[in-house]
Design a protein around this motif. Structure first.
Motif, mmCIF file in Angstrom:
data_model
loop_
_atom_site.group_PDB
_atom_site.id
_atom_site.type_symbol
_atom_site.label_atom_id
_atom_site.label_comp_id
_atom_site.label_asym_id
_atom_site.label_seq_id
_atom_site.Cartn_x
_atom_site.Cartn_y
_atom_site.Cartn_z
ATOM 1 N N LEU A 282 38.178 17.327 20.457
ATOM 2 C CA LEU A 282 39.849 17.266 20.583
ATOM 3 C C LEU A 282 40.314 16.330 19.196
ATOM 4 C CD1 LEU A 282 42.687 17.680 22.014
ATOM 5 C CD2 LEU A 282 42.373 16.228 23.505
ATOM 6 N N PHE A 283 39.878 15.524 18.881
ATOM 7 C CA PHE A 283 40.317 14.341 17.826
ATOM 8 C C PHE A 283 40.202 15.122 16.742
ATOM 9 C CE2 PHE A 283 39.838 10.862 21.630
ATOM 10 C CZ PHE A 283 41.404 10.997 21.376
ATOM 11 N N ILE A 284 38.645 15.680 16.265
ATOM 12 C CA ILE A 284 38.568 16.193 15.240
ATOM 13 C C ILE A 284 39.552 17.210 14.988
ATOM 14 C CG2 ILE A 284 37.007 16.986 13.622
ATOM 15 C CD1 ILE A 284 34.541 15.191 14.516
ATOM 16 N N SER A 285 39.695 18.049 15.718
ATOM 17 C CA SER A 285 40.262 19.847 15.434
ATOM 18 C C SER A 285 41.984 18.688 15.015
ATOM 19 C CB SER A 285 40.153 20.114 16.008
ATOM 20 O OG SER A 285 40.968 20.277 17.715
ATOM 21 N N SER A 286 42.473 18.028 16.064
ATOM 22 C CA SER A 286 43.575 17.584 15.892
ATOM 23 C C SER A 286 43.757 17.040 14.476
ATOM 24 C CB SER A 286 44.458 16.487 17.257
ATOM 25 O OG SER A 286 44.024 17.218 18.173
ATOM 26 N N VAL B 157 50.082 17.685 18.173
ATOM 27 C CA VAL B 157 48.271 18.579 17.819
ATOM 28 C C VAL B 157 47.802 18.504 18.888
ATOM 29 C CG1 VAL B 157 46.923 18.713 16.319
ATOM 30 C CG2 VAL B 157 49.862 18.304 15.691
ATOM 31 N N ILE B 158 47.513 17.192 19.882
ATOM 32 C CA ILE B 158 46.772 17.259 21.111
ATOM 33 C C ILE B 158 47.159 17.826 21.770
ATOM 34 C CG2 ILE B 158 45.971 15.569 22.649
ATOM 35 C CD1 ILE B 158 46.067 13.334 19.980
ATOM 36 N N LEU B 159 48.280 18.234 22.414
ATOM 37 C CA LEU B 159 48.385 18.836 23.791
ATOM 38 C C LEU B 159 47.794 20.460 23.233
ATOM 39 C CD1 LEU B 159 51.822 17.067 23.871
ATOM 40 C CD2 LEU B 159 49.832 17.271 25.944
ATOM 41 N N ALA B 160 48.539 21.156 21.631
ATOM 42 C CA ALA B 160 48.394 22.819 21.588
ATOM 43 C C ALA B 160 46.810 22.490 21.498
ATOM 44 C CB ALA B 160 48.802 22.629 20.227
ATOM 45 N N GLU B 161 46.304 21.927 20.405
ATOM 46 C CA GLU B 161 44.639 21.878 20.928
ATOM 47 C C GLU B 161 44.311 22.059 21.791
ATOM 48 O OE1 GLU B 161 42.687 22.540 18.005
ATOM 49 O OE2 GLU B 161 45.105 22.965 17.400
ATOM 50 N N ALA B 162 44.438 20.985 22.969
ATOM 51 C CA ALA B 162 43.963 20.052 24.558
ATOM 52 C C ALA B 162 44.132 21.672 24.921
ATOM 53 C CB ALA B 162 44.376 18.612 25.061
ATOM 54 N N LYS B 163 44.867 22.668 24.438
ATOM 55 C CA LYS B 163 45.877 23.633 25.429
ATOM 56 C C LYS B 163 44.346 24.517 24.359
ATOM 57 C CE LYS B 163 48.607 27.837 26.696
ATOM 58 N NZ LYS B 163 50.136 27.920 26.349
ATOM 59 N N LEU B 164 44.202 25.166 23.955
ATOM 60 C CA LEU B 164 43.328 25.745 23.229
ATOM 61 C C LEU B 164 41.298 25.207 23.873
ATOM 62 C CD1 LEU B 164 43.949 26.127 20.380
ATOM 63 C CD2 LEU B 164 44.696 28.087 21.423
ATOM 64 N N LEU B 165 41.479 24.275 23.717
ATOM 65 C CA LEU B 165 40.015 24.101 24.686
ATOM 66 C C LEU B 165 40.000 24.530 25.606
ATOM 67 C CD1 LEU B 165 40.190 20.478 22.838
ATOM 68 C CD2 LEU B 165 38.291 22.891 22.206
ATOM 69 N N TRP B 166 40.683 24.057 26.525
ATOM 70 C CA TRP B 166 40.830 24.258 28.083
ATOM 71 C C TRP B 166 40.340 26.033 27.841
ATOM 72 C CZ3 TRP B 166 40.382 21.340 32.115
ATOM 73 C CH2 TRP B 166 40.375 20.131 32.452
ATOM 74 N N GLU B 167 41.411 26.908 27.715
ATOM 75 C CA GLU B 167 40.593 28.307 27.804
ATOM 76 C C GLU B 167 39.634 28.805 27.018
ATOM 77 O OE1 GLU B 167 44.081 29.566 25.179
ATOM 78 O OE2 GLU B 167 45.471 29.187 26.339
#
Length: 508
Positions: free
Chosen positions: A401-405, A465-475
């Protein structure tokens, strides 16, 4: 000074090698020994292996000098060697895989000739390397009563002792044999317990367990119990098992004297699991005291290897000074005879999905990484939001999450909304009861937690960005778990006796 040059006929050895290499072979190393003895009458020929006495590496380290002697015959495979990392330009090189070659060799005013020979053992499916030391007759013609040359033996003793020691390397078992690996050593260099974010009690206990074992050889002897121990690190992927092993390797390498690490990478290609297990433990006994690592223990000790593994652990041969560490994502997939009996693996450490406190520590760890970056603001208040957002994440997922964001921000992507929702306290209120039980993170159908956004963080680009990436990771996690369940059900129908661990994710 003794010299080599009388009554020699090096062409005889090379011609004999060339003829022999084209025939069916029974014992190549014995044949070459005979060829060299015939080529150098009156000289003493001693055969050894690089695995136990690396004369060429000993010279490369500066303890002797070696010079290629190509006129005596040379047979090699010329290979292109690319850099380990593709972006490292300019490091391309050519190397020779020597099959037959000679070296002028000088050590402590004594002159030798060293032949290097390598050939593939098709029975064991691996390349074997031999060295032959040609020693000229001494002035006094002294050769001891056992037929060994004293000067050759002096050299082999010193070089053998050097070979046994580690020189910024880790022993790796792969392709049916042990080899020294400098790249793996460099990959763990600098790792320490400071890098391991873990439950403080588990972290302290594990570190103390390791150090206590190597500090208390005399205590074991006093109690009249074998000085050996086994530890298992288990838990879902991505929660610190691998980084803990790296910290252990590095802490033991810093001891005086250093404790070497023996890493079992794979049993692939082994002609027989019994031979592989014997080789693994026999070498470890020679190197001991040492750390013997079985990463992904469930994939290494399977039904076909289990009995041979237990024979080596429990057999008559002493395992004094060996600390075994096994790691696994699927403890339930390993035979209980291995995991639930002390004296095989005495202690088990469970690496769980991080709780709220550990996620907070990990977030602050990442915040400190970017504090010196003038182009990136990481508000302190953001840590609490991320901690709530990642309830159920492993450390590996939080890291991603941190790296992608951060990569997205570095690339200039800033106008991002979390799944189409504006960043506001109302839109992401955490009053939802969907996250009441974090234990549900172990089941398919994960749902991204709703979180409260403080007023001062509204419009923050990093949060967006973190919220958007977190949603992708949850999915992504939900999809992976759903697929894993489907594979497990399908495999149960086709092969009901197949253990569950086959379908797990690979370790961190």
């Amino acid at each position: 000074m003794d010299t080599i040059g009388k009554n020699e006929n090096p062409a005889l050895a090379f011609e004999g090698w060339t003829e022999h290499a084209s025939r069916d072979r029974i014992s190549t190393d014995t044949k070459v020994h005979q060829l060299l003895s015939a080529a150098y009458p009156g000289h003493h020929v001693t055969r050894t292996q690089t695995s136990s006495c690396d004369l060429l590496g000993f010279a490369d380290a500066g303890y002797a000098t070696k010079t290629p002697d190509r006129p005596r015959g040379y047979d090699a495979i010329r290979k292109f060697v690319a850099p380990k990392l593709r972006y490292e330009k300019g490091n391309d090189k050519l190397e020779d895989e020597v099959r037959f070659g000679a070296w002028k060799y000088d050590w402590e005013s004594h002159q030798f000739l060293v032949y290097e020979l390598s050939f593939r053992d098709y029975l064991l499916s691996r390349v074997i390397r031999f060295l032959y030391v040609i020693t000229p007759p001494s002035v006094d013609g002294a050769v001891d009563i056992d037929g060994h040359h004293p000067k050759t033996d002096e050299l082999l003793l010193v070089a053998g002792k050097w070979t046994k020691e580690m020189h910024d390397e880790i022993w790796v078992f792969d392709n049916q044999q042990w080899r020294k690996d400098k790249d793996l050593y460099r990959s763990v260099l600098g790792a320490s317990w400071d890098d391991v974010i873990l439950d403080p009690s588990i972290k302290s206990s594990l570190a103390q367990d390791v150090e206590s074992f190597f500090n208390n050889q005399y205590f074991y002897k006093t109690l009249r119990v074998p000085w050996k121990r086994g530890v298992i690190l288990h838990g879902v992927p991505g929660n610190g098992k691998t980084v803990s092993i790296k910290a252990i390797i590095n802490s033991l390498a810093a001891r005086n004297p250093p404790v070497p690490a023996m890493y079992v990478k794979s049993l692939d290609g082994c002609s027989h699991p019994k031979v592989a297990m014997q080789e693994i433990f026999s070498k470890s006994r020679i190197v001991a005291p040492c750390l013997l690592i079985f990463e992904d223990l469930d994939s290494l000790v399977e039904d076909k290897t289990r009995s041979y593994f237990l024979n080596e652990v429990d057999g008559l041969d002493s395992n004094e000074g060996i600390l075994m560490i096994g790691s696994t994502n699927h403890l339930e997939g390993i035979d209980a005879a291995i995991t639930k009996r002390p004296s095989r693996f005495d202690r088990k450490y469970h690496f769980k999905v991080p709780d709220h406190a550990l996620r907070m520590v990990y977030c602050h760890h990442w915040r400190e990484k970017v504090l010196d970056s003038p182009a990136l603001a990481f508000p302190m208040e953001l840590c609490s939001v991320i901690v709530d957002l990642t309830d159920g994440f492993s450390f590996a997922y939080i890291k991603e999450l941190f790296i992608s964001s951060l990569l997205m921000l570095a690339g200039g992507t800033r106008d991002i909304e979390a799944g189409g929702d504006n960043i506001s306290g109302a839109a992401l209120d955490s009053s939802s009861d969907e996250n009441e039980d974090s234990a549900s993170s172990n089941k398919p159908g994960r749902v991204m937690p709703a979180v409260t956004i403080p007023k001062e963080l509204e419009g923050d680009p990093l949060l967006a960005v973190i919220l958007a990436e977190a949603k992708l990771l949850w999915e992504q996690m939900e999809n992976e778990e759903t697929d894993a369940v489907k594979r497990k059900k399908a495999a149960t129908v086709c092969a009901p006796r197949l253990p569950d661990f086959v379908f797990g994710l690979r370790d961190d």
